[in-house]
Design a protein around this motif. Structure first.
Motif, PDB file in Angstrom:
ATOM      1  N   ALA A   8       0.850  -1.194   0.000  1.00  0.00           N
ATOM      2  CA  ALA A   8       0.000   0.000   0.000  1.00  0.00           C
ATOM      3  C   ALA A   8       0.881   1.237   0.000  1.00  0.00           C
ATOM      4  CB  ALA A   8      -0.923   0.020   1.216  1.00  0.00           C
ATOM      5  N   VAL A 167      -5.283  -3.882  -6.939  1.00  0.00           N
ATOM      6  CA  VAL A 167      -6.530  -4.454  -6.430  1.00  0.00           C
ATOM      7  C   VAL A 167      -7.720  -3.566  -6.746  1.00  0.00           C
ATOM      8  CG1 VAL A 167      -7.762  -5.105  -4.319  1.00  0.00           C
ATOM      9  CG2 VAL A 167      -5.340  -5.693  -4.586  1.00  0.00           C
ATOM     10  N   ASP A 168      -7.547  -2.252  -6.604  1.00  0.00           N
ATOM     11  CA  ASP A 168      -8.678  -1.328  -6.671  1.00  0.00           C
ATOM     12  C   ASP A 168      -8.647  -0.405  -7.887  1.00  0.00           C
ATOM     13  OD1 ASP A 168      -6.459   0.046  -5.827  1.00  0.00           O
ATOM     14  OD2 ASP A 168      -7.276   0.623  -3.883  1.00  0.00           O
ATOM     15  N   ALA A 190     -15.392  -4.178  -2.218  1.00  0.00           N
ATOM     16  CA  ALA A 190     -14.333  -5.034  -1.681  1.00  0.00           C
ATOM     17  C   ALA A 190     -14.491  -6.492  -2.099  1.00  0.00           C
ATOM     18  CB  ALA A 190     -14.300  -4.929  -0.156  1.00  0.00           C
ATOM     19  N   THR A 194     -11.754  -8.429  -4.339  1.00  0.00           N
ATOM     20  CA  THR A 194     -11.122  -9.633  -3.798  1.00  0.00           C
ATOM     21  C   THR A 194     -11.263 -10.801  -4.763  1.00  0.00           C
ATOM     22  OG1 THR A 194     -11.557  -8.908  -1.529  1.00  0.00           O
ATOM     23  CG2 THR A 194     -11.101 -11.247  -1.868  1.00  0.00           C
ATOM     24  N   VAL A 223      -3.013  -2.105  -2.707  1.00  0.00           N
ATOM     25  CA  VAL A 223      -4.255  -1.476  -2.252  1.00  0.00           C
ATOM     26  C   VAL A 223      -3.912  -0.034  -1.916  1.00  0.00           C
ATOM     27  CG1 VAL A 223      -6.088  -1.471  -0.534  1.00  0.00           C
ATOM     28  CG2 VAL A 223      -5.121  -3.637  -1.289  1.00  0.00           C
ATOM     29  N   ALA A 230     -10.134   2.129   2.358  1.00  0.00           N
ATOM     30  CA  ALA A 230      -8.913   1.364   2.101  1.00  0.00           C
ATOM     31  C   ALA A 230      -8.693   0.261   3.131  1.00  0.00           C
ATOM     32  CB  ALA A 230      -7.706   2.304   2.084  1.00  0.00           C
ATOM     33  N   MET A 233     -11.089  -2.533   2.473  1.00  0.00           N
ATOM     34  CA  MET A 233     -10.679  -3.223   1.260  1.00  0.00           C
ATOM     35  C   MET A 233      -9.501  -4.159   1.553  1.00  0.00           C
ATOM     36  SD  MET A 233     -11.037  -3.534  -2.139  1.00  0.00           S
ATOM     37  CE  MET A 233     -11.798  -2.055  -2.817  1.00  0.00           C
ATOM     38  N   ALA A 234      -8.498  -3.665   2.255  1.00  0.00           N
ATOM     39  CA  ALA A 234      -7.328  -4.489   2.568  1.00  0.00           C
ATOM     40  C   ALA A 234      -7.698  -5.665   3.462  1.00  0.00           C
ATOM     41  CB  ALA A 234      -6.250  -3.631   3.235  1.00  0.00           C
ATOM     42  N   VAL A 237      -9.473  -8.250   1.330  1.00  0.00           N
ATOM     43  CA  VAL A 237      -8.500  -8.908   0.448  1.00  0.00           C
ATOM     44  C   VAL A 237      -7.692  -9.952   1.210  1.00  0.00           C
ATOM     45  CG1 VAL A 237      -6.336  -8.508  -0.788  1.00  0.00           C
ATOM     46  CG2 VAL A 237      -8.325  -7.070  -1.258  1.00  0.00           C
TER      47      VAL A 237
END
Length: 253
Positions: A8, A167-168, A190, A194, A223, A230, A233-234, A237
């Motif tokens: 990140a 990822v995003d 998310a 993923t 990410v 964030a 999302m992380a 994932v």
């Protein structure tokens, strides 16, 4: 078992302006792309980020950029290669100082924003970044987009070239990132992100914005730490990768 690094962009706060939740993200990622002061990050922020990364066993990478604080490093700068090499060296030295007092070191280099996108096709700037890394420490890996001029230049110079997945971010049919101002550039679901990441790891493909599948292989997945949601999302994932039997580990030693 498949192994993947999760990174990140961190250390991007500046003075009283706080960007992202670095503390939470450092508990989720295995590598931290820490700003070096050219696009974001002040000295205190960089020292805090490197110290907390070292404490948590997170690998620190130098996220180098054009000198563009006003534009957050997202505007292309047509700088001559020799000057760009010097800019990258300057940033590496600044972050290395913070790493040294934290008991760690810079373990890889990743361009940020417009420089990252430029080095996908701009041979001169790609070689300039690689020349800075080679001159500073040829053992440092370079993180970049698969198929980019940056990774080709790194390989030609004898450096370790590490392909990266986002990822995003949306992908074009050519395997490039969809420009941020265009539809489909950012993913905020998310679960969808993923699922897409797991598919990349297991099948080596990603669905582009036009609905076609693009071949993508990567050793590290990014990410964005400054994106809304964030941390969620992380977290999603990490959980999704664990369910898929994918081990998380930094790509550096």
């Amino acid at each position: 078992m498949a192994v993947l690094d999760l990174n990140a962009d961190l250390g991007e706060s500046f003075g009283q302006w706080v960007l992202g939740d670095d503390e939470a993200m450092l508990g989720l990622v295995t590598s931290a792309n820490v700003a070096c002061g050219f696009h974001a990050g002040d000295p205190s922020t960089l020292r805090w980020a490197t110290a907390h990364a070292a404490r948590g066993g997170v690998a620190v990478g130098a996220q180098v950029s054009y000198p563009d604080l006003r534009g957050f490093g997202r505007r292309f700068v047509d700088v001559e290669p020799s000057a760009l090499t010097d800019d990258v060296l300057y940033q590496l030295g600044a972050l290395e100082a913070m790493c040294r007092v934290a008991g760690t070191r810079v373990r890889y280099v990743k361009p940020h924003g417009a420089l990252y996108n430029a080095t996908r096709t701009h041979t001169g700037q790609a070689r300039a970044v690689v020349e800075a890394v080679r001159s500073y420490d040829p053992s440092l890996p370079v993180l970049g987009l698969p198929g980019s001029e940056l990774l080709r230049a790194a390989e030609s110079a004898g450096l370790r070239a590490v392909p990266e997945f986002f990822v995003d971010r949306g992908y074009t049919p050519e395997g490039a990132l969809v420009p941020r101002r265009e539809p489909g550039a950012l993913l905020d679901d998310a679960a969808e992100a993923t699922e897409r990441l797991v598919r990349m790891v297991t099948d080596g493909v990603v669905r582009a914005v036009d609905g076609t599948d693009v071949a993508v292989r990567a050793e590290s997945a990014c990410v964005h730490g400054d994106s809304p949601g964030a941390v969620a999302m992380a977290t999603a994932v990490r959980d999704g990768l664990a369910r898929a039997g994918v081990e998380l580990a930094a790509f550096t030693t």
